[in-house]
Design a protein around this motif. Sequence first.
Motif, PDB file in Angstrom:
ATOM      1  N   ALA A   1     -10.694   6.909  11.709  1.00 35.10           N
ATOM      2  CA  ALA A   1     -10.105   5.560  11.624  1.00 35.10           C
ATOM      3  C   ALA A   1      -9.922   5.175  10.147  1.00 35.10           C
TER       4      ALA A   1
ATOM      5  N   PHE B   1     -16.879   1.262  19.912  1.00 42.64           N
ATOM      6  CA  PHE B   1     -17.814   0.171  20.123  1.00 42.64           C
ATOM      7  C   PHE B   1     -18.113  -0.011  21.614  1.00 42.64           C
TER       8      PHE B   1
ATOM      9  N   ASN C   1     -19.216   9.838  17.334  1.00 42.35           N
ATOM     10  CA  ASN C   1     -18.724   8.493  17.009  1.00 42.35           C
ATOM     11  C   ASN C   1     -18.373   8.364  15.534  1.00 42.35           C
ATOM     12  N   TRP C   2     -19.261   8.889  14.682  1.00 39.01           N
ATOM     13  CA  TRP C   2     -19.046   8.729  13.242  1.00 39.01           C
ATOM     14  C   TRP C   2     -17.821   9.503  12.751  1.00 39.01           C
TER      15      TRP C   2
ATOM     16  N   VAL D   1     -15.000   7.260  13.393  1.00 38.68           N
ATOM     17  CA  VAL D   1     -14.944   6.199  12.380  1.00 38.68           C
ATOM     18  C   VAL D   1     -14.270   6.744  11.118  1.00 38.68           C
TER      19      VAL D   1
ATOM     20  N   VAL E   1     -11.884   1.987  16.632  1.00 34.07           N
ATOM     21  CA  VAL E   1     -13.188   1.328  16.445  1.00 34.07           C
ATOM     22  C   VAL E   1     -13.583   0.556  17.706  1.00 34.07           C
ATOM     23  N   TYR E   2     -12.593  -0.105  18.320  1.00 34.64           N
ATOM     24  CA  TYR E   2     -12.871  -0.860  19.550  1.00 34.64           C
ATOM     25  C   TYR E   2     -13.376   0.081  20.651  1.00 34.64           C
TER      26      TYR E   2
END
Length: 321
Positions: free
Chosen positions: A65, A50, A58-59, A62, A46-47
């Motif tokens: 993660a 970000f 990106n999703w 996520v 996530v870091y």
Amino acid sequence: MIERILDGSLMPHGQCLLWRADLLFLHLVGDFLTVLAYALIPGALVYFIFKREDLRFNWVSVLFAGFIAFCGLTHAIGLVNIWHGYYFIEGMVKLLTGVVSIVTAYMLWRLMPSFLSVPSIAMLKQRNHELESVRAELERANKTLEARVKQRTYELEKKANTDSVTGLSNRFSIIEKLQSNFFHFQRYKRTFSVLMIDIDHFKQVNDLHGHQVGDQVLEEVAKSIKKTCRQTDFIGRYGGEEFLVILPETGSEPATKLAQRIRANIEALPLSIDSHVTCSIGVAHIEPGLSQKTLVKQADEAMYSAKNSGRNKVVAYKSKI
Ligand SMILES: Nc1nc2c(ncn2[C@@H]2O[C@H](COP(=O)(O)OP(=O)(O)OP(=O)(O)O)[C@@H](O)[C@H]2O)c(=O)[nH]1
């Protein structure tokens, strides 16, 4: 229902392990380290997402993660269930982990073509290398083009300033040289003289031998003048059979001597027409207060005096005052 879910009175897992210290140690430490890692990995993911907003997918990261975090959660409940019996909660978390894992796996496979289309570092390096070669090639082509333009400009300038019959400076160019010498005289007092040379009875050459032969004679005379003068002198074709010579750093007397040599050399010139031509020369020297135009006029006047006194002569302009 809620009571059933929160019922932790079922047989604790430690019971299955017969509360043996070695088994408890292995399960406890193994689960604890897994929980710790499964908390840190999604955090790092996530870091990273970000901080790197430019990244694609990106999703999906996520989701990935989330899948790792759920795995960590099942291990955390496994730790609690060594002493308690929250198997309902453990089962629900496992079910959720399974759903998230399946969705993640599905998305990973679905997006595989897109992932594969993302260039690797090696591919980017290769492309960069190719682009670098294209850039170098363009730079080379540009340099060649620049050199050609320079050469062409030089040729065009030369053509624009050269008389096509004699190869000497043309009228425009010799007047420019005269102006430059005139400015040098005005600013730095660098003296100079001019000669106006006109071939005698040149009309007869044309009439007898034709215009083409006339051109040839002009070329031969021009060559003779050039040979007699210094490299630092400027020679130009001023009119039809008229030449203007600029002699930098030369006073009236040496200019007249040089004019005599030019006259004698032209007279002795073995021409292709099997006869000789002569010329009349007027000499003028720059003086303070004299304009460029007047200087040429004086040389012209002197040249006509030479013509009027029998031709094949050199006359230096003398002030009438
Ligand atoms: N072949 C050739 N002849 C030229 C050129 N320019 C001018 N002429 C000729 O030069 C001749 C000059 O004639 P004139 O002005 O009467 O002078 P001249 O016959 O030399 O007589 P004087 O100057 O009085 O000795 C003319 O016949 C022009 O046609 C040229 O580029 N080529």
